[in-house]
Design a protein around this motif. Structure first.
Motif, short mmCIF file in Angstrom:
data_model
loop_
_atom_site.label_atom_id
_atom_site.label_comp_id
_atom_site.label_asym_id
_atom_site.label_seq_id
_atom_site.Cartn_x
_atom_site.Cartn_y
_atom_site.Cartn_z
N GLU A 50 0.87 -1.17 0.17
CA GLU A 50 -0.24 0.14 -0.08
C GLU A 50 0.82 1.13 -0.16
O GLU A 50 0.66 2.12 -0.74
N GLU A 54 0.83 1.97 -3.75
CA GLU A 54 -0.40 2.67 -3.81
C GLU A 54 -1.28 2.13 -4.79
O GLU A 54 -2.05 2.90 -5.52
N PRO A 56 -5.02 0.42 -6.05
CA PRO A 56 -6.51 0.76 -5.75
C PRO A 56 -6.80 -0.56 -4.86
O PRO A 56 -6.43 -1.58 -4.76
N LEU A 57 -7.96 -0.28 -4.02
CA LEU A 57 -8.47 -1.13 -2.95
C LEU A 57 -8.76 -2.45 -3.64
O LEU A 57 -8.75 -3.27 -2.98
N TRP A 58 -9.44 -2.40 -4.84
CA TRP A 58 -10.02 -3.56 -5.41
C TRP A 58 -8.67 -4.67 -5.77
O TRP A 58 -8.78 -5.82 -5.64
#
Length: 93
Positions: A50, A54, A56-58
């Motif tokens: 993360e 960075e 995406p959440l998916w």
């Protein structure tokens, strides 16, 4: 002989020597140890990914179950075998 019958089920007896393995029940001990170790590793890796990339959440939702499930099964077999060996060594049954 082989300890397992299937993925994680312990055989009732050793194929070679006939040792009774029915009394060697590891319960949830192996699962608890694997959850703690694997959780520490996966959460650390998730934080690293993360903050480094960075994504995406998916993408996290896709990556971590695919990593976690096989590692949990791979870690569970030796951990369960170690607990059975410790029970045999210390005559727990």
């Amino acid at each position: 002989g082989k300890l397992y019958q299937g993925i994680l089920a312990i055989r009732p007896a050793c194929e070679d020597c006939g040792l009774d393995l029915r009394g060697h029940d590891t319960g949830d001990g192996a699962a608890a140890i694997v959850i703690l170790i694997l959780g520490f590793i996966v959460v650390g890796l998730a934080f690293w990914v993360e903050f480094r990339f960075e994504p995406p959440l998916w993408l996290h939702a896709v990556i971590w179950p695919v990593v976690t499930l096989p590692l949990a099964i791979l870690m569970m077999r030796p951990m369960k075998a170690a607990l059975v060996a410790l029970q045999f060594r210390h005559r727990a049954s």
